[in-house]
Write an enzyme that holds these catalytic residues in place. Structure first.
Site, mmCIF file in Angstrom:
data_model
loop_
_atom_site.group_PDB
_atom_site.id
_atom_site.type_symbol
_atom_site.label_atom_id
_atom_site.label_comp_id
_atom_site.label_asym_id
_atom_site.label_seq_id
_atom_site.Cartn_x
_atom_site.Cartn_y
_atom_site.Cartn_z
ATOM 1 C CG PHE A 141 37.692 71.112 72.084
ATOM 2 C CD1 PHE A 141 37.856 72.473 72.267
ATOM 3 C CD2 PHE A 141 37.346 70.342 73.180
ATOM 4 C CE1 PHE A 141 37.669 73.057 73.514
ATOM 5 C CE2 PHE A 141 37.150 70.913 74.430
ATOM 6 C CZ PHE A 141 37.314 72.284 74.595
ATOM 7 C CG ASP A 226 40.895 63.652 73.268
ATOM 8 O OD1 ASP A 226 40.055 63.102 74.017
ATOM 9 O OD2 ASP A 226 41.117 64.874 73.279
ATOM 10 C CE LYS A 255 34.031 66.434 77.518
ATOM 11 N NZ LYS A 255 34.037 67.546 78.485
#
Length: 404
Positions: A141, A226, A255
């Protein structure tokens, strides 16, 4: 006062249904706790998918944002501003990289890394035009843009959004040999999550990241990590790659970099990689804006103390030890690292959403993924007492479901 039920009904009626939220309407939050519009308090065990590593309203982050709001919020990258240099230098030092390219969201940062890897492949490695490929993992994801969902194996994220972007090779997560078999002369990068968050907090086998690093170095391929969810203290290290002493060619961050205040993301790499981007070839109106940089500077300063990494490691031991006690009592498996756990619920007992709703009734907010799995990722500022209390609520909820 407008009630939760009224606000939920209006939200469902007037917004696209791209999410399936739990039926709670949050009004305010401090630290690890949130309060709904009726005044009920909940322990936040999702942390905005790790966006709130430092908790809601961390004083240092809020102060930085408030001070910047009084001065300057946006210039666009058409001009320099007085927060930009310090943000880039600070993040470069934190990652050990020469250059930083700021963006806004995690998906934008992943897209940026993909573009940089392809351009590097053509201009440095010498790959023939339009032939570059990037190796990616099943269960990944990385966001929801058209290019990213092109290599998603999640039907909800992938299906009916084609035609899809070519140039990606899917291999099983956790298998270095599968990566090795997929490499060809046109391979420019391997894109990997050090821990797969949305897949259920999947931790790869020991040595996996080190082997990818060795393979990429030997084959002249970029390693892209990531760390949008796994980075910036969540796992008990600054980056999840640190557990194997691995330094990727490109860090993808987001984030928690925005401190739970504004969207902030970036990639960081050395000059021989990121230096291939020239003016006009990539950009963002809001990427690296003054407010984002001021908040990012505060986040970096918090991480530079090492306090949050150590706290996540210590509390993570408590979290995982207590969760493992629930195996066989409604829990099938527990995975994760630091203050991040994927908890597989016995599917014969309940779905992940049913357990999440049972936790909500007990003043704990968590979220399900992939049917029978729930994720627990409380803010790193959570107290040990509150953390243990939250797991006790899970134990009690599972017992009630089992005896109902």
């Amino acid at each position: 006062m407008t009630t939760s039920a009224e606000l939920i009904e209006m939200s469902e009626r007037r917004s696209a249904h791209n999410y399936h939220p739990l039926p709670v309407v949050i009004h305010e939050a401090h630290g690890a706790w949130v309060t709904d519009v009726e005044g009920k308090r909940y322990l936040d065990c999702l942390s905005g998918y790790s966006s709130l590593n430092f908790g809601h309203g961390h004083p240092k982050i809020i102060e930085a944002a408030r001070n910047q709001l009084d001065n300057l919020t946006l210039t666009s990258r058409a001009f320099y501003h007085d927060q930009f240099a310090q943000f880039c230098a600070g993040l470069g030092d934190l990652t050990g990289k020469d250059l930083v390219l700021p963006m806004n969201t995690g998906a934008e940062a992943v897209e940026t890394a993909i573009k940089v890897a392809r351009k590097w492949g053509y201009e440095v490695k010498g790959v023939e035009p339009d032939q570059a490929n990037i190796i990616v993992m099943e269960g990944n994801f990385h966001g929801r843009t058209t290019t990213i969902v092109s290599f998603s194996t999640d039907p909800e994220a992938h299906d009916n959004f084609g035609p899809y972007t070519p140039g990606f090779r899917l291999v099983p997560y956790g298998s270095t040999e599968a990566i090795r078999r997929a490499v060809d002369p046109n391979t420019v990068a391997v894109l990997v999550e050090p821990i797969q968050g949305e897949a259920g907090v999947l931790v790869p086998p020991d040595g996996y990241l080190s082997e990818i690093r060795e393979l990429c170095s030997a084959q002249g391929i970029l390693m892209i990590a990531d760390e949008v969810q796994s980075g910036l203290g969540r796992t008990g290290q600054t980056f999840a790659c640190d557990y194997e002493g691995v330094v990727p060619d490109i860090y993808v961050l987001g984030k928690a970099l925005g401190g739970g205040v504004v969207p902030v993301s970036a990639i960081a790499a050395n000059r021989d990689v990121l230096g291939i981007i020239q003016p006009g070839q990539h950009g963002s109106t809001f990427g690296g804006n003054p407010l984002a940089c001021a908040v990012g500077i505060a986040v970096i300063e918090l991480l530079n103390t090492g306090e949050f990494q150590a706290r996540a490691a210590k509390l993570g031991e408590v979290l995982h030890a207590r969760l493992r006690e629930l195996i066989g009592k409604g829990v099938v498996e527990v995975r994760g690292r630091g203050l991040w756990a994927g908890v597989d619920i016995d599917p014969e007992l309940a779905t992940g959403r049913e357990v999440s709703k049972a936790l909500m009734a007990r003043s704990v907010l968590a979220k399900d993924t992939h049917g029978s799995t729930i994720r627990l990722a409380p803010p790193i500022v959570v107290s040990e007492e509150d953390l243990v209390w939250a797991v006790n609520q899970l134990a009690d909820a599972l017992y009630e479901l089992d005896t109902a």
